[in-house]
Enzyme design. Structure first.
Site, PDB file in Angstrom:
ATOM      1  N   CYS A   3      19.614  53.051-105.719  1.00 14.69           N
ATOM      2  CA  CYS A   3      19.078  54.293-105.170  1.00 14.69           C
ATOM      3  C   CYS A   3      20.006  55.457-105.540  1.00 14.69           C
ATOM      4  O   CYS A   3      21.205  55.422-105.236  1.00 14.69           O
ATOM      5  CB  CYS A   3      18.955  54.181-103.653  1.00 14.69           C
ATOM      6  SG  CYS A   3      18.543  55.735-102.843  1.00 14.69           S
ATOM      7  N   CYS A   6      21.715  56.976-102.464  1.00 15.79           N
ATOM      8  CA  CYS A   6      22.746  56.079-101.917  1.00 15.79           C
ATOM      9  C   CYS A   6      24.006  56.149-102.767  1.00 15.79           C
ATOM     10  O   CYS A   6      25.122  56.122-102.244  1.00 15.79           O
ATOM     11  CB  CYS A   6      22.219  54.651-101.833  1.00 15.79           C
ATOM     12  SG  CYS A   6      21.010  54.387-100.509  1.00 15.79           S
ATOM     13  N   ASP A  29      21.136  71.060-104.583  1.00 10.40           N
ATOM     14  CA  ASP A  29      20.112  70.533-105.486  1.00 10.40           C
ATOM     15  C   ASP A  29      20.481  70.903-106.919  1.00 10.40           C
ATOM     16  O   ASP A  29      20.937  72.014-107.174  1.00 10.40           O
ATOM     17  CB  ASP A  29      18.746  71.122-105.120  1.00 10.40           C
ATOM     18  CG  ASP A  29      17.597  70.373-105.757  1.00 10.40           C
ATOM     19  OD1 ASP A  29      17.445  70.457-106.993  1.00 10.40           O
ATOM     20  OD2 ASP A  29      16.846  69.711-105.026  1.00 10.40           O
ATOM     21  N   ASN A  86       9.008  65.731 -98.954  1.00  6.69           N
ATOM     22  CA  ASN A  86       7.934  65.213 -99.786  1.00  6.69           C
ATOM     23  C   ASN A  86       7.814  63.718 -99.523  1.00  6.69           C
ATOM     24  O   ASN A  86       8.817  63.008 -99.550  1.00  6.69           O
ATOM     25  CB  ASN A  86       8.232  65.452-101.266  1.00  6.69           C
ATOM     26  CG  ASN A  86       8.423  66.922-101.580  1.00  6.69           C
ATOM     27  OD1 ASN A  86       7.743  67.770-101.036  1.00  6.69           O
ATOM     28  ND2 ASN A  86       9.356  67.223-102.452  1.00  6.69           N
ATOM     29  N   GLY A  92       4.852  64.487-103.926  1.00  8.77           N
ATOM     30  CA  GLY A  92       5.915  65.018-104.770  1.00  8.77           C
ATOM     31  C   GLY A  92       7.269  64.360-104.582  1.00  8.77           C
ATOM     32  O   GLY A  92       8.271  64.856-105.093  1.00  8.77           O
ATOM     33  N   THR A  94      10.189  62.214-105.506  1.00  3.23           N
ATOM     34  CA  THR A  94      10.659  61.650-106.777  1.00  3.23           C
ATOM     35  C   THR A  94      11.829  60.698-106.615  1.00  3.23           C
ATOM     36  O   THR A  94      12.180  59.990-107.558  1.00  3.23           O
ATOM     37  CB  THR A  94      11.060  62.771-107.759  1.00  3.23           C
ATOM     38  OG1 THR A  94      12.072  63.574-107.162  1.00  3.23           O
ATOM     39  CG2 THR A  94       9.850  63.636-108.126  1.00  3.23           C
ATOM     40  N   HIS A  97      14.255  57.742-101.292  1.00  2.00           N
ATOM     41  CA  HIS A  97      15.181  57.807-100.155  1.00  2.00           C
ATOM     42  C   HIS A  97      14.774  59.060 -99.387  1.00  2.00           C
ATOM     43  O   HIS A  97      14.734  60.153 -99.967  1.00  2.00           O
ATOM     44  CB  HIS A  97      16.624  57.932-100.662  1.00  2.00           C
ATOM     45  CG  HIS A  97      17.678  57.860 -99.598  1.00  2.00           C
ATOM     46  ND1 HIS A  97      18.679  56.913 -99.643  1.00  2.00           N
ATOM     47  CD2 HIS A  97      17.911  58.595 -98.487  1.00  2.00           C
ATOM     48  CE1 HIS A  97      19.491  57.088 -98.598  1.00  2.00           C
ATOM     49  NE2 HIS A  97      19.028  58.108 -97.888  1.00  2.00           N
ATOM     50  N   HIS A  99      14.505  62.371 -97.744  1.00  2.00           N
ATOM     51  CA  HIS A  99      15.358  63.541 -97.890  1.00  2.00           C
ATOM     52  C   HIS A  99      14.579  64.802 -97.556  1.00  2.00           C
ATOM     53  O   HIS A  99      13.352  64.817 -97.579  1.00  2.00           O
ATOM     54  CB  HIS A  99      15.959  63.626 -99.295  1.00  2.00           C
ATOM     55  CG  HIS A  99      14.952  63.712-100.399  1.00  2.00           C
ATOM     56  ND1 HIS A  99      14.219  62.619-100.835  1.00  2.00           N
ATOM     57  CD2 HIS A  99      14.557  64.746-101.163  1.00  2.00           C
ATOM     58  CE1 HIS A  99      13.421  62.991-101.825  1.00  2.00           C
ATOM     59  NE2 HIS A  99      13.603  64.278-102.039  1.00  2.00           N
ATOM     60  N   HIS A 101      14.603  69.140 -98.161  1.00  2.16           N
ATOM     61  CA  HIS A 101      15.096  70.280 -98.922  1.00  2.16           C
ATOM     62  C   HIS A 101      15.226  71.461 -97.969  1.00  2.16           C
ATOM     63  O   HIS A 101      14.247  71.838 -97.311  1.00  2.16           O
ATOM     64  CB  HIS A 101      14.120  70.643-100.050  1.00  2.16           C
ATOM     65  CG  HIS A 101      13.976  69.577-101.067  1.00  2.16           C
ATOM     66  ND1 HIS A 101      14.741  69.529-102.217  1.00  2.16           N
ATOM     67  CD2 HIS A 101      13.154  68.498-101.115  1.00  2.16           C
ATOM     68  CE1 HIS A 101      14.388  68.475-102.931  1.00  2.16           C
ATOM     69  NE2 HIS A 101      13.431  67.830-102.279  1.00  2.16           N
TER      70      HIS A 101
END
Length: 113
Positions: A3, A6, A29, A86, A92, A94, A97, A99, A101
């Protein structure tokens, strides 16, 4: 585990850390969509929002508790910011894991998309 997030959390892959505690890791990002764009991840591997359950909900709660603190450290707490998750391919997502934004430093219109 293979991952990406990770590996970032463990330090195996470098990142520009913005925030860390025992349950949450946040980093800049690599393809920012706003002047301030941070990815916030729980340190527990949770594949997506569909996988939140009673065993891992404390990690998700810790993410949401960290968001105002991170926004303040970035100087975007007063004018506002956007938090996005997402979920799944059509949503969306990708990286597999969970997360979030955190984006700010500019005005966001509506609808979002």
């Amino acid at each position: 585990m293979n991952c990406l997030f990770c590996k970032i959390i463990s330090g195996e892959i470098p990142s520009k850390k913005v925030f860390e505690n025992d349950m949450v890791y946040a980093f800049r990002d690599i393809e920012p969509q706003a002047p301030e764009h941070v990815v916030i991840v729980p340190k527990a591997h949770i594949p997506s929002a569909n996988d939140i359950n009673e065993e891992n909900i404390a990690y998700v709660s810790a993410v949401w508790a960290a968001i105002p603190e991170i926004a303040k450290s970035l100087g975007i707490d007063q004018k506002g910011y956007r938090v996005v998750n997402n979920c799944g391919e059509d949503g969306g997502q990708t990286v597999g894991h969970l997360h979030f934004h955190l984006m700010g430093g500019r005005s966001f219109g509506w609808p979002a998309g």
